[in-house]
Design a protein around this motif. Structure first.
Motif, short mmCIF file in Angstrom:
data_model
loop_
_atom_site.label_atom_id
_atom_site.label_comp_id
_atom_site.label_asym_id
_atom_site.label_seq_id
_atom_site.Cartn_x
_atom_site.Cartn_y
_atom_site.Cartn_z
N ILE A 72 74.55 22.12 46.36
CA ILE A 72 73.10 21.68 47.15
C ILE A 72 73.78 21.19 47.60
O ILE A 72 73.99 19.54 47.23
N VAL A 73 73.84 21.52 48.85
CA VAL A 73 74.65 19.59 49.86
C VAL A 73 73.35 19.74 51.07
O VAL A 73 72.78 20.61 51.75
N CYS A 74 72.80 18.50 50.87
CA CYS A 74 72.22 17.92 52.26
C CYS A 74 73.57 17.78 53.75
O CYS A 74 73.07 16.46 53.36
N GLU A 75 73.86 18.48 54.19
CA GLU A 75 74.29 18.21 54.99
C GLU A 75 73.68 17.42 56.69
O GLU A 75 74.60 16.24 57.57
N ASP A 133 64.72 22.87 53.77
CA ASP A 133 65.42 24.49 54.06
C ASP A 133 66.76 23.46 54.88
O ASP A 133 67.46 24.56 54.88
N VAL A 134 66.90 22.48 55.01
CA VAL A 134 68.26 21.83 55.61
C VAL A 134 69.55 22.32 54.80
O VAL A 134 70.43 21.62 54.86
N VAL A 135 68.98 22.21 53.37
CA VAL A 135 70.13 22.23 52.16
C VAL A 135 70.61 23.81 52.30
O VAL A 135 70.44 24.08 52.53
N VAL A 136 71.93 23.45 52.28
CA VAL A 136 72.55 24.65 51.85
C VAL A 136 73.86 24.42 50.77
O VAL A 136 74.01 23.32 49.99
N LEU A 137 73.67 25.98 49.86
CA LEU A 137 74.85 26.23 49.08
C LEU A 137 76.06 26.17 49.34
O LEU A 137 76.74 26.96 50.20
#
Length: 326
Positions: free
Chosen positions: A4-7, A13-17
């Motif tokens: 899981i990355v915070c870009e 909800d901004v984090v993505v796999l």
């Protein structure tokens, strides 16, 4: 590996796999094949760029992890591949299939302690035992007031406070959280959504007042609670879950001969690496023997980590929220 990355900074909800390279352990480090990671309010603050020590995107959130060592770096002597361990990382990075941790920040796990339970221990129980025992000097028979009693560190404070022989007053914002606090052993409760903390705490504590306050909440509740302290009381500053850092009138500790004590677990173990092992050995022994019982309220798969973060951000968690990875 999946992670899981915070870009960029924002709400959960901004984090993505994403697929990320598997990291290699450096000197004095171990690589953990993660089985479970726990969610904490500081994770929400990191993502929102509101924590005291911020990281710049992109980064992998998460501060607590449990799993199996699969590789060790040069100089590592306490662990080898196949060991079951848990760890807390001040720099974050636990919401991933592989996690790099310093040898000094890892603890061996007995088979009787599950990975989910172990993931819920290093930050919350480590912080809390250090706070109550080392900083607050809590004694059997004293009265402990726990603010934010329904969350991860709050439930740990009830659990540890009762084991240390204290009379525990649990204060929280809903009947559901207070019901959990009573189930964990709290002697009295305060619903600060409708009751005045200062007035109610004084009523419960009596003429001697509160001996120790455990405060991960901040805001106006901090001053209200401090005014219920007795002579030579100790107010432990853990964090500011309500978002507002209070400005306490300094005549209050003066008049009560009271102490306002900061507790930052990450900084403490950076300065004293031996402290981590001393505290966590006691926590793990307590959990393994059944004397301590970390409370897990919800479990999410890694791909639903944003939902897990949102639950903690909204204050809905009743105990700890865990992300199951392996």
């Amino acid at each position: 590996m999946r992670a899981i990355v915070c870009e960029h900074f924002g709400t959960p909800d901004v984090v993505v796999l994403k697929d990320m390279p598997v990291p290699e352990p450096g000197c004095g480090e171990v690589r953990i094949r993660a089985h479970a990671a726990a969610v904490n309010f500081p994770d929400v603050l990191h993502i929102a760029n509101k924590y005291q020590k911020n990281r710049q995107p992109p980064f992998i959130p998460g501060l607590e992890v449990a799993g199996v060592v699969d590789s060790v770096g040069d100089g590592v002597v306490r662990f080898r591949a196949g060991d079951r361990v848990c760890s807390s990382l001040d720099r974050g990075g636990t919401f991933a299939e592989y996690v790099i941790a310093a040898e000094t920040r890892c603890s061996l796990l007995p088979e009787t302690v599950s990975f989910a339970t172990a993931a819920a221990m290093p930050l919350t129980y480590g912080t809390t035992l250090h706070a109550l025992r080392d900083r607050g000097r809590l004694q059997a028979g004293e009265t402990l007031l726990v603010l934010g009693a329904g969350g991860g560190v709050g439930t740990a404070a009830i659990d540890l406070g009762k084991r240390m022989g204290a009379r525990v007053i649990a204060a929280a914002s809903s009947p559901e959280k207070l019901a959990l606090a009573r189930n964990l052993g709290a002697d009295e409760t305060i619903d600060y959504s409708r009751e005045d903390v200062k007035v109610r705490a004084r009523e419960i504590a009596g003429s001697n007042g509160i001996d120790v306050i455990y405060d991960p909440v901040g805001s106006e509740l901090s001053e209200a609670a401090f005014r219920a302290l007795g002579w030579y009381g100790r107010h432990l500053v853990i964090g500011f879950a309500r978002g507002t850092i209070p400005a306490l009138p300094l005549n209050l500790p003066l008049l009560k001969n009271a102490e306002l004590i900061g507790v930052h677990w990450g900084t403490a173990v950076e300065q004293r690496p031996d402290l981590y092992r001393m505290v966590m050995d006691d926590v793990i022994d307590g959990v393994a023997s059944g004397g301590l019982s970390p409370r897990i309220s919800a479990r999410y798969p890694l791909e639903k980590a944003a939902d897990a973060l949102a639950e903690v951000a909204a204050g809905r968690a009743l105990g700890k929220v865990v992300v199951e990875i392996a």
